[in-house]
Design a protein around this motif. Structure first.
Motif, mmCIF file in Angstrom:
data_model
loop_
_atom_site.group_PDB
_atom_site.id
_atom_site.type_symbol
_atom_site.label_atom_id
_atom_site.label_comp_id
_atom_site.label_asym_id
_atom_site.label_seq_id
_atom_site.Cartn_x
_atom_site.Cartn_y
_atom_site.Cartn_z
ATOM 1 N N UNK A 330 -33.366 -46.608 -54.388
ATOM 2 C CA UNK A 330 -34.491 -46.957 -55.254
ATOM 3 C C UNK A 330 -35.646 -45.983 -55.072
ATOM 4 N N UNK A 331 -35.804 -45.460 -53.854
ATOM 5 C CA UNK A 331 -36.874 -44.498 -53.606
ATOM 6 C C UNK A 331 -36.676 -43.250 -54.457
ATOM 7 N N UNK A 332 -35.443 -42.772 -54.540
ATOM 8 C CA UNK A 332 -35.152 -41.600 -55.369
ATOM 9 C C UNK A 332 -35.451 -41.885 -56.835
ATOM 10 N N UNK A 333 -35.092 -43.076 -57.293
ATOM 11 C CA UNK A 333 -35.376 -43.438 -58.685
ATOM 12 C C UNK A 333 -36.885 -43.475 -58.936
ATOM 13 N N UNK A 334 -37.646 -44.031 -57.972
ATOM 14 C CA UNK A 334 -39.100 -44.113 -58.124
ATOM 15 C C UNK A 334 -39.722 -42.722 -58.142
ATOM 16 N N UNK A 335 -39.248 -41.824 -57.266
ATOM 17 C CA UNK A 335 -39.769 -40.455 -57.238
ATOM 18 C C UNK A 335 -39.491 -39.743 -58.557
ATOM 19 N N UNK A 336 -38.288 -39.914 -59.079
ATOM 20 C CA UNK A 336 -37.945 -39.275 -60.350
ATOM 21 C C UNK A 336 -38.827 -39.802 -61.479
ATOM 22 N N UNK A 337 -39.076 -41.106 -61.478
ATOM 23 C CA UNK A 337 -39.940 -41.684 -62.511
ATOM 24 C C UNK A 337 -41.372 -41.184 -62.372
ATOM 25 N N UNK A 338 -41.838 -41.005 -61.133
ATOM 26 C CA UNK A 338 -43.185 -40.484 -60.917
ATOM 27 C C UNK A 338 -43.312 -39.047 -61.416
ATOM 28 N N UNK A 339 -42.301 -38.234 -61.164
ATOM 29 C CA UNK A 339 -42.335 -36.854 -61.660
ATOM 30 C C UNK A 339 -42.410 -36.853 -63.186
ATOM 31 N N UNK A 348 -49.985 -31.185 -60.185
ATOM 32 C CA UNK A 348 -49.972 -31.042 -58.727
ATOM 33 C C UNK A 348 -49.276 -32.234 -58.075
ATOM 34 N N UNK A 349 -49.603 -33.444 -58.538
ATOM 35 C CA UNK A 349 -48.960 -34.632 -57.986
ATOM 36 C C UNK A 349 -47.477 -34.647 -58.334
ATOM 37 N N UNK A 350 -47.148 -34.229 -59.557
ATOM 38 C CA UNK A 350 -45.743 -34.187 -59.955
ATOM 39 C C UNK A 350 -44.954 -33.233 -59.067
ATOM 40 N N UNK A 351 -45.556 -32.095 -58.708
ATOM 41 C CA UNK A 351 -44.884 -31.142 -57.811
ATOM 42 C C UNK A 351 -44.639 -31.764 -56.436
ATOM 43 N N UNK A 352 -45.619 -32.522 -55.936
ATOM 44 C CA UNK A 352 -45.456 -33.153 -54.620
ATOM 45 C C UNK A 352 -44.285 -34.129 -54.628
ATOM 46 N N UNK A 353 -44.222 -34.934 -55.682
ATOM 47 C CA UNK A 353 -43.133 -35.909 -55.750
ATOM 48 C C UNK A 353 -41.785 -35.210 -55.965
ATOM 49 N N UNK A 354 -41.778 -34.119 -56.725
ATOM 50 C CA UNK A 354 -40.533 -33.363 -56.913
ATOM 51 C C UNK A 354 -40.059 -32.777 -55.584
#
Length: 381
Positions: A330-339, A348-354
C-alpha cells in the motif's frame, strides 16, 4: 453593514414598516375619496395611445385605498407576514417581492380586464392586494408550517393567515363582480400570487424549507439520543453530501454526547459502502477529526485518487497518512498516487516521492509505472 446582511435580518423589519407607513400616509388623503381612485388607480379602459398614461397609475395604485375595510385587511396581512418574510429575504428582496407582485399583478389585471365589458374595464384598480398576494405566495412555500405574530402574544400558523386572506379576498372579488364597486381585482391577486411563487423559487425558498426541517430534526435527534443522530447523519450524507457544515455539526453532536467511537465507526462504514461523492465527503470528515487511520490504507488511496481533482489537499493528506504506517504494498501505491497528484502542482515534492518509490520499492509495478509516465521526475533520483 448592508441592508441585506445577516445582522440586519435580526433587526427591526424596516422595509415592512416603511410599506405600512406609506400605505397609511396615502390612506390619510384617499380614504373615502372616490375620485382618488380614478386619479391614481389603474384603469384598464385606456385605449389607443392612452396606454402611456397608465404607467404612473401602475406605480401608484398599490398605495391607494378608498375603502377602510380594504385597507384594514391588507395592513393586517402585511403586518403579519411582512416581518417574517423580510427576516428571510432582507430589506431589498422584500421590497422587490412586494412591489414586483403589486405592479405585475396590476399589469395582469390591466391586460385581462380590458377584454371584459366596458363597465368593468372603466373601474379603477386600487390597493396593495397584489403586493400582499406576492407575500402570500412566497410564504406559502417558505413558511407554511411556521407561526407568525398576529397580535401581541398571539402567534398563529401561516396557513391560517393565508386561508383567512384568501377567504376575505374571494368575498371581495365576488362582491366587486356583483356590485361593480371600487375594489381590488382577483386578477391582480392571481398575478401577484404568481410573482410571489416565482420569486420564492428564484430565492431558494424550497431549499430553505428543507434546511429549516433539517434544523428541527437535528434538535429532535439531539433530544432523542445517539441512534436518532446516527440515522440523521447517514441520511444527510446521502441527501446532501456537499453540505460539510451540517455533517460536521452532526459529528460534533455525537462527540459531545460521548459517542466519538460510534461516530468514527459510522463514518468508516459510510466511506467504504457509500456511493458517488459520499465517500469523499466522509474521508474529509475523518481527516478533519484525525480518524483517517481508521480507514484501510487501500480505501484511503482509492478515495484520495477520487478526490485528487476536486480537493487535492484532502487527497495529499490522506495519502501521506498511509506513509506514516509500516511499509507495505500500500505504501508503494500511496507514493505513486502522490507523484501523480503533485507532478503538476509541486515538482520538488513529486521528485522526493518518486525517489522514495524507486529506493524503497525498486522493481515494483508502481515504481516501473512512474518511471514510464514521469521520466523527468525520476532523473537523478
Amino acid at each position: 453593514m448592508t441592508w441585506n446582511s445577516p445582522a440586519m435580518k435580526e433587526r427591526a423589519p424596516v422595509a415592512t414598516i416603511l410599506l405600512l407607513l406609506a400605505n397609511l400616509i396615502v390612506a390619510g388623503f384617499t380614504l373615502g375619496v372616490e375620485q382618488a381612485a380614478y386619479t391614481h388607480g389603474l384603469i384598464p379602459a385606456a385605449q389607443g395611445e392612452a396606454w402611456r398614461t397608465q404607467i404612473r397609475p401602475i406605480l401608484t395604485h398599490a398605495f391607494v385605498h378608498v375603502d377602510p375595510f380594504h385597507l384594514l385587511v391588507n395592513m393586517i396581512v402585511l403586518a403579519a407576514l411582512g416581518p417574517v418574510v423580510e427576516r428571510a429575504l432582507g430589506f431589498w428582496r422584500l421590497l422587490l417581492l412586494f412591489l414586483g407582485a403589486a405592479w405585475l399583478g396590476g399589469l395582469a389585471h390591466w391586460a385581462i380586464v380590458r377584454m371584459q365589458s366596458s363597465e368593468v374595464a372603466a373601474l379603477p384598480l386600487v390597493g396593495a392586494s397584489g403586493g400582499i398576494a406576492g407575500l402570500v405566495g412566497y410564504s406559502f412555500l417558505r413558511f407554511f408550517r411556521e407561526r407568525v405574530p398576529l397580535f401581541p402574544r398571539v402567534r398563529v400558523p401561516v396557513f391560517l393567515v393565508i386561508g383567512a386572506w384568501l377567504l376575505l379576498e374571494f368575498a371581495l372579488a365576488v362582491s366587486s363582480l356583483r356590485t361593480f364597486e371600487l375594489a381590488s381585482s382577483h386578477w391582480a391577486h392571481l398575478g401577484g400570487l404568481a410573482v410571489g411563487l416565482g420569486l420564492a423559487f428564484l430565492f431558494g425558498a424550497g431549499s430553505a424549507v428543507t434546511e429549516d426541517q433539517y434544523e428541527r430534526r437535528l434538535e429532535e435527534a439531539k433530544r432523542s439520543g445517539t441512534e436518532a443522530l446516527l440515522g440523521l447523519m447517514k441520511q444527510r450524507i446521502q441527501d446532501r453530501p456537499e453540505d460539510a457544515q451540517a455533517l460536521q455539526s452532526l459529528v460534533r453532536a455525537l462527540v459531545e454526547a460521548g459517542r466519538s467511537q460510534t461516530a468514527r465507526e459510522t463514518l468508516v462504514e459510510l466511506a467504504q459502502r457509500g456511493k458517488g461523492e459520499v465517500p469523499v465527503v466522509v474521508l474529509g470528515l475523518l481527516v478533519e477529526h484525525g480518524w483517517a487511520a481508521s480507514l484501510p490504507a487501500k480505501v484511503r488511496i482509492r478515495l484520495a485518487d477520487q478526490a485528487a481533482i476536486s480537493n487535492p489537499w484532502l487527497a495529499e493528506t490522506a495519502l501521506t497518512s498511509v506513509l506514516e504506517e509500516p511499509s507495505s504494498e500500500d505504501t508503494a501505491d500511496a507514493l505513486a498516487s502522490l507523484v501523480t497528484l503533485l507532478a503538476d502542482r509541486d515538482e520538488a515534492a513529486a521528485r522526493r516521492y518518486a525517489k522514495l518509490l524507486r529506493t524503497e520499492h525498486a522493481g515494483s509495478f508502481q515504481a516501473d509505472r512512474i518511471q514510464r509516465l514521469y521520466p523527468h521526475l525520476c532523473e537523478n533520483s
